[in-house]
Scaffold this active site. Structure first.
Site, PDB file in Angstrom:
ATOM      1  CB  SER A 172      31.779  51.510  44.737  1.00 13.27           C
ATOM      2  OG  SER A 172      32.184  50.536  45.672  1.00 13.27           O
TER       3      SER A 172
ATOM      4  CE  LYS B  13      34.156  54.235  44.583  1.00 15.94           C
ATOM      5  NZ  LYS B  13      35.565  54.127  44.642  1.00 15.94           N
TER       6      LYS B  13
ATOM      7  CG  HIS C 176      31.736  53.886  48.973  1.00 13.29           C
ATOM      8  ND1 HIS C 176      32.918  53.293  48.566  1.00 13.29           N
ATOM      9  CD2 HIS C 176      30.805  52.916  48.904  1.00 13.29           C
ATOM     10  CE1 HIS C 176      32.692  52.025  48.277  1.00 13.29           C
ATOM     11  NE2 HIS C 176      31.411  51.777  48.470  1.00 13.29           N
ATOM     12  CG  ASN C 177      36.724  54.516  48.166  1.00 14.57           C
ATOM     13  OD1 ASN C 177      35.607  54.171  47.786  1.00 14.57           O
ATOM     14  ND2 ASN C 177      37.775  54.453  47.381  1.00 14.57           N
TER      15      ASN C 177
ATOM     16  CD  GLU D 252      36.208  49.849  50.020  1.00 13.01           C
ATOM     17  OE1 GLU D 252      35.364  50.369  49.275  1.00 13.01           O
ATOM     18  OE2 GLU D 252      37.323  49.494  49.622  1.00 13.01           O
TER      19      GLU D 252
HETATM   20  P1  NBP Z   1      44.399  51.927  36.658  1.00 13.22           P
HETATM   21  O1  NBP Z   1      44.066  52.922  37.719  1.00 13.22           O
HETATM   22  O2  NBP Z   1      45.434  50.912  36.954  1.00 13.22           O
HETATM   23  O3  NBP Z   1      44.814  52.725  35.335  1.00 13.22           O
HETATM   24  C1  NBP Z   1      45.258  52.037  34.193  1.00 13.22           C
HETATM   25  C2  NBP Z   1      44.676  52.649  32.929  1.00 13.22           C
HETATM   26  O4  NBP Z   1      45.023  54.035  32.844  1.00 13.22           O
HETATM   27  C3  NBP Z   1      45.224  51.973  31.681  1.00 13.22           C
HETATM   28  O5  NBP Z   1      44.200  51.882  30.726  1.00 13.22           O
HETATM   29  C4  NBP Z   1      46.303  52.958  31.246  1.00 13.22           C
HETATM   30  O6  NBP Z   1      46.627  52.875  29.882  1.00 13.22           O
HETATM   31  C5  NBP Z   1      45.618  54.248  31.550  1.00 13.22           C
HETATM   32  N1  NBP Z   1      46.504  55.422  31.572  1.00 13.22           N
HETATM   33  C6  NBP Z   1      47.478  55.768  32.424  1.00 13.22           C
HETATM   34 BR1  NBP Z   1      48.055  54.755  33.826  1.00 13.22          BR
HETATM   35  N2  NBP Z   1      48.048  56.939  32.139  1.00 13.22           N
HETATM   36  C7  NBP Z   1      47.429  57.359  31.034  1.00 13.22           C
HETATM   37  C8  NBP Z   1      47.573  58.519  30.245  1.00 13.22           C
HETATM   38  N3  NBP Z   1      48.447  59.477  30.558  1.00 13.22           N
HETATM   39  N4  NBP Z   1      46.780  58.648  29.161  1.00 13.22           N
HETATM   40  C9  NBP Z   1      45.885  57.697  28.848  1.00 13.22           C
HETATM   41  N5  NBP Z   1      45.696  56.572  29.569  1.00 13.22           N
HETATM   42  C10 NBP Z   1      46.451  56.406  30.660  1.00 13.22           C
HETATM   43  O7  NBP Z   1      43.060  51.176  36.174  1.00 13.22           O
HETATM   44  P2  NBP Z   1      41.861  50.545  37.020  1.00 13.22           P
HETATM   45  O8  NBP Z   1      42.336  49.765  38.199  1.00 13.22           O
HETATM   46  O9  NBP Z   1      40.974  49.898  36.014  1.00 13.22           O
HETATM   47  O10 NBP Z   1      41.105  51.818  37.613  1.00 13.22           O
HETATM   48  C11 NBP Z   1      40.588  52.855  36.781  1.00 13.22           C
HETATM   49  C12 NBP Z   1      40.023  53.939  37.685  1.00 13.22           C
HETATM   50  O11 NBP Z   1      38.959  53.379  38.484  1.00 13.22           O
HETATM   51  C13 NBP Z   1      41.030  54.499  38.691  1.00 13.22           C
HETATM   52  O12 NBP Z   1      40.751  55.845  38.931  1.00 13.22           O
HETATM   53  C14 NBP Z   1      40.762  53.692  39.936  1.00 13.22           C
HETATM   54  O13 NBP Z   1      41.156  54.350  41.117  1.00 13.22           O
HETATM   55  C15 NBP Z   1      39.243  53.536  39.862  1.00 13.22           C
HETATM   56  N6  NBP Z   1      38.703  52.370  40.561  1.00 13.22           N
HETATM   57  C16 NBP Z   1      39.369  51.189  40.570  1.00 13.22           C
HETATM   58  C17 NBP Z   1      38.824  50.098  41.233  1.00 13.22           C
HETATM   59  C18 NBP Z   1      39.525  48.765  41.240  1.00 13.22           C
HETATM   60  O14 NBP Z   1      39.042  47.856  41.937  1.00 13.22           O
HETATM   61  N7  NBP Z   1      40.601  48.587  40.488  1.00 13.22           N
HETATM   62  C19 NBP Z   1      37.585  50.215  41.870  1.00 13.22           C
HETATM   63  C20 NBP Z   1      36.904  51.424  41.794  1.00 13.22           C
HETATM   64  C21 NBP Z   1      37.471  52.503  41.143  1.00 13.22           C
HETATM   65  P3  NBP Z   1      47.846  51.935  29.375  1.00 13.22           P
HETATM   66  O15 NBP Z   1      47.262  50.560  29.201  1.00 13.22           O
HETATM   67  O16 NBP Z   1      48.266  52.547  28.105  1.00 13.22           O
HETATM   68  O17 NBP Z   1      48.908  51.985  30.443  1.00 13.22           O
END
Ligand code: NBP
Length: 472
Positions: free
Chosen positions: A128, A182, A185-186, A189
């Site tokens: 988080s 987690k 937690h959400n 939130e």
């Molecule tokens: P995203 O949830 O937007 O995912 C994007 C990533 O997933 C890119 O690297 C993309 O690769 C990859 N991807 C996908 Br889509 N499909 C794929 C596949 N079939 N094989 C391999 N790679 C694949 O990214 P994020 O916002 O950084 O979040 C990552 C995780 O962390 C998620 O589970 C999210 O819920 C969690 N999270 C996010 C936050 C936040 O604030 N954003 C906070 C806490 C937790 P590509 O570049 O090739 O499309």
């Protein structure tokens, strides 16, 4: 060269920032992203860092020191399974896979078994804190075997946020426990954010301008409501739109999105028969907010009072503070009740004091009052409900009058306060020695012969009445 300490797959916003965080603690990190150009651009943007950019998964796996530690940071759901499936033929027994995304805990339990049966080690870790947390120090909630946690501990402890020198990471429990915590937690939130929005709505009806609200929230952030969400809210109110010079908040459309963790929390609460009415109200408020066209149409035909509150501003600030704080206590009491209930059901051996402690830094719900929650569970690990910890009982007793007044004012002015009201409803129900469920039991017995207990007979002795017949 097989010498990277850590590998990360998925270079979107969370992955990139986590990599920079891990690297900044002295570790060499290998990175891989499905779209190769993303890897290349990321590595090129950080020429001074100890990063190894891999074009193929084979290259990535070969660059890692044994036992390999591979963190997956991709979109939750199918993509996580797809990445794991492509990793399996490349890894050796004993290598560690960490899923750091927002995976549903039941998926984590399935993957834990799947990978365990194949001889790999698996950690499902909730992370988080968003982008900033990932870069500077998140709150991390890892679940999985304790022996695997021991291997990952040095890296996780070094990258996590610190509060009073304590890292905001602890081994939550086995299997899906980390992702489960987690998820709750959400949910909490969601509750915190909605409660702040309801306070804002009341202030708006009392004529507060965003500039004044920036001051109110800045003041609150120096007191017992100090928290990340109160702090960012003060900054939101101060933000001007560069194009018009108007307060930006006034120009943002009132429809909120959601990704699913709030909904999952509600579904789990229903399965565990635990009341989380504040979080329910928060999720439902987002749903109602998204029904913009219907709301606009209804506003023209369904009547209500003028949404105006006539109150002395300074006094109102104190009253809304109390209503917000009391509701927030209820929201946490409910969320922690759900965690405790599920933890017992699953035999996870959860430590609520430790969980509250790792939420004190790095995450979106970080708040000063989590110190008191930590303290409450440290001094009484068997605490039944947070409201009954002496510190919180005193606060609730102190706040309850203003809390009622604020909800009454809002209701009379037709201003929706679903999360404030749900919280007070829970408080009043929980503290009621007598509820009207006697009538409910009579109704159940009337139409379904469900039987009832009597107040003048021992518990467990069941009675049935031959109720009069109803015609038609
Ligand atoms: P995203 O949830 O937007 O995912 C994007 C990533 O997933 C890119 O690297 C993309 O690769 C990859 N991807 C996908 Br889509 N499909 C794929 C596949 N079939 N094989 C391999 N790679 C694949 O990214 P994020 O916002 O950084 O979040 C990552 C995780 O962390 C998620 O589970 C999210 O819920 C969690 N999270 C996010 C936050 C936040 O604030 N954003 C906070 C806490 C937790 P590509 O570049 O090739 O499309």
């Amino acid at each position: 060269m097989s010498n990277s300490d850590f590998g990360l797959i998925g270079l979107a916003v969370m992955g990139q920032n986590l990599v920079l965080n891990v690297e900044s603690r002295g570790f060499q990190v290998s990175v891989f992203n499905r779209t190769t150009s993303v890897t290349e651009e990321f590595v090129a943007a950080h020429p001074d860092k100890k990063l190894v950019g891999a074009k193929t998964l084979e290259e990535f796996v070969q660059s890692l020191a044994s036992p390999r530690k591979v963190m997956i940071m991709v979109k939750a759901g199918g993509p996580v399974d797809a990445v794991i499936e492509s990793l399996i033929p490349l890894l050796d027994q004993g290598d560690i896979i960490i899923d750091g995304g927002n995976s549903l805990y039941t998926d984590t339990e399935r993957r834990d078994k799947w990978l365990g049966d194949l001889g790999f080690r698996f950690i499902g870790a909730g992370v988080s804190g968003g982008e900033e947390g990932a870069r500077k120090g998140p709150s991390i909630m890892p679940g999985g075997p304790a022996s695997t946690w021991d291997v990952m501990r040095p890296i996780f402890e070094s990258i996590a946020a610190k509060v009073d020198g304590e890292p905001c990471v602890t081994h939550i429990g086995p299997g899906g426990a980390g992702h489960y915590v987690k998820m709750i937690h959400n949910g909490i939130e969601y509750g915190d954010m909605q409660l702040i929005c309801e306070a804002y709505n009341i202030f708006k009806a009392a004529g507060f301008e965003p500039k004044e609200l920036a001051e109110v929230f800045t003041d609150w952030n120096e007191g017992d409501l100090e928290s990340y969400l109160i702090q960012i809210t003060s900054k939101i109110f101060a933000q001007k739109d560069p194009a018009t010079g108007k307060p930006l908040v006034d120009l943002i459309l009132d429809t909120a999105g959601q990704k699913g963790t709030g909904k999952w929390t509600i579904m789990n609460a229903v399965e565990n028969t635990v009341v989380i009415s504040t979080i329910n109200a928060a999720v439902e408020a987002r749903i109602l907010s998204s029904m913009k066209d219907q709301r606009v149409a209804a506003s023209k035909v369904l009547e209500g009072p003028k949404p105006e509150i006539d109150a002395k501003k300074k006094k109102l600030v104190k009253k809304v503070h109390d209503a917000l704080f009391a509701s927030k206590i209820i929201s946490y009491a409910q969320g922690l009740d759900l965690i405790a209930t599920m933890g017992k059901e699953k035999g996870w051996g959860l430590d609520l004091g430790k969980i509250a402690a790792i939420w004190r830094g790095g995450c979106i719900i970080r708040a000063r009052f989590l110190n008191h929650i930590t303290e409450a569970y440290r001094s009484n690990p068997e605490l039944g409900n947070l409201m009954l910890a002496p510190y919180f009982t005193d606060l609730l007793n102190d706040f309850q009058e203003n809390w009622r007044e604020v909800i009454s004012m809002a209701t009379l002015a037709g201003i929706p306060v679903p999360a404030f009201s749900a919280s007070l409803g829970y408080y009043d129900s929980y503290r009621s020695a007598v509820l009207p469920a006697n009538l409910l039991q009579a109704q159940r017995d009337f139409f379904g012969a469900h039987t009832y207990e009597r107040v003048d007979k021992p518990r467990g002795e069941m009675f049935h009445t031959d109720w009069p017949e109803v015609i038609g």
